[in-house]
Design a protein around this motif. Structure first.
Motif, mmCIF file in Angstrom:
data_model
loop_
_atom_site.group_PDB
_atom_site.id
_atom_site.type_symbol
_atom_site.label_atom_id
_atom_site.label_comp_id
_atom_site.label_asym_id
_atom_site.label_seq_id
_atom_site.Cartn_x
_atom_site.Cartn_y
_atom_site.Cartn_z
ATOM 1 N N ASP A 85 49.821 95.988 -40.403
ATOM 2 C CA ASP A 85 50.309 94.828 -39.656
ATOM 3 C C ASP A 85 49.516 94.693 -38.357
ATOM 4 O O ASP A 85 48.617 95.481 -38.078
ATOM 5 C CB ASP A 85 51.811 94.947 -39.396
ATOM 6 C CG ASP A 85 52.164 96.182 -38.596
ATOM 7 O OD1 ASP A 85 51.290 97.048 -38.399
ATOM 8 O OD2 ASP A 85 53.323 96.296 -38.163
ATOM 9 N N SER A 86 49.848 93.683 -37.565
ATOM 10 C CA SER A 86 49.068 93.403 -36.358
ATOM 11 C C SER A 86 49.138 94.533 -35.333
ATOM 12 O O SER A 86 48.160 94.802 -34.643
ATOM 13 C CB SER A 86 49.515 92.092 -35.725
ATOM 14 O OG SER A 86 50.872 92.162 -35.360
ATOM 15 N N SER A 87 50.267 95.224 -35.234
ATOM 16 C CA SER A 87 50.357 96.324 -34.267
ATOM 17 C C SER A 87 49.444 97.483 -34.669
ATOM 18 O O SER A 87 48.869 98.152 -33.814
ATOM 19 C CB SER A 87 51.803 96.802 -34.135
ATOM 20 O OG SER A 87 52.267 97.330 -35.360
ATOM 21 N N LYS A 88 49.282 97.708 -35.977
ATOM 22 C CA LYS A 88 48.370 98.754 -36.460
ATOM 23 C C LYS A 88 46.924 98.369 -36.160
ATOM 24 O O LYS A 88 46.113 99.195 -35.764
ATOM 25 C CB LYS A 88 48.586 98.977 -37.960
ATOM 26 C CG LYS A 88 47.746 100.077 -38.539
ATOM 27 C CD LYS A 88 48.088 101.436 -37.982
ATOM 28 C CE LYS A 88 49.171 102.068 -38.786
ATOM 29 N NZ LYS A 88 49.413 103.459 -38.444
ATOM 30 N N TRP A 89 46.591 97.065 -36.321
ATOM 31 C CA TRP A 89 45.234 96.617 -36.013
ATOM 32 C C TRP A 89 44.925 96.791 -34.530
ATOM 33 O O TRP A 89 43.795 97.092 -34.157
ATOM 34 C CB TRP A 89 45.023 95.163 -36.434
ATOM 35 C CG TRP A 89 44.715 94.975 -37.884
ATOM 36 C CD1 TRP A 89 45.422 94.223 -38.774
ATOM 37 C CD2 TRP A 89 43.630 95.542 -38.633
ATOM 38 N NE1 TRP A 89 44.840 94.302 -40.017
ATOM 39 C CE2 TRP A 89 43.736 95.103 -39.959
ATOM 40 C CE3 TRP A 89 42.581 96.400 -38.303
ATOM 41 C CZ2 TRP A 89 42.835 95.467 -40.955
ATOM 42 C CZ3 TRP A 89 41.688 96.770 -39.296
ATOM 43 C CH2 TRP A 89 41.815 96.308 -40.600
#
Length: 168
Positions: free
Chosen positions: A76-80
């Motif tokens: 997800d965006s937080s992982k990116w």
């Protein structure tokens, strides 16, 4: 991670004929080899879920490096954001990761965050070409990750069309 060059070539630094041809033709820039190597290191280390992601291109614009990737549902965006921070530490340059999209608005929202995109206008020029104008609020100009010129240049390269950023 799926990359355009062979894993062995990226790891060793010695390019086979196919990979050297991609670099010579300009499809892959020389600096992208270091980016791919850093991504492979992160995949082997703390970010195992990168193995399902696809790397398309890195675009250098001033002091900003923008990675164009396709993400599996597991990232997800937080992982990116965590991956971008790890790459910043490795490469010593500001990194932004943008999901590959055909929509200029989606790319702009990802690239310009935390600044909000008010809208995207399409301008038809007299010569028949198209230019996109991305509108950003005046009070959020300071939130842009880089200068407007650098971001315009990067978005233009991502979508192969002229893009302007207008602060209003």
């Amino acid at each position: 991670m799926k990359i355009p060059l062979d894993y062995l070539c990226v790891r060793s630094g010695l390019l086979c004929d196919r990979c050297q041809g991609l670099v010579d033709s300009g499809q892959v820039e020389q600096y992208e080899i270091k980016v791919m190597e850093a991504l492979l290191d992160l995949e082997e280390g703390q970010f195992k879920e990168l193995k399902d992601a696809t790397y398309y291109k890195a675009i250098r614009s001033g002091n900003l490096l923008i990675l164009l990737v396709e993400s599996p549902p597991s990232i997800d965006s937080s992982k990116w954001i965590k991956i971008a921070k790890a790459l910043q530490d490795k490469l010593r340059v500001k990194v932004r990761i943008v999901e590959k999209s055909s929509s200029i608005k989606n790319s702009a929202v990802q690239l310009l965050s935390p600044a909000r995109v008010l809208g995207v206008n399409t301008v038809w020029l007299p010569d028949g070409s198209v230019q996109y104008v991305i509108r950003v609020a005046k009070n959020e100009k300071r939130l842009l990750p880089a200068g407007a010129d650098e971001l315009e240049n990067a978005l233009s390269k991502i979508h192969d069309t002229k893009v302007k950023i207008r602060v209003e």
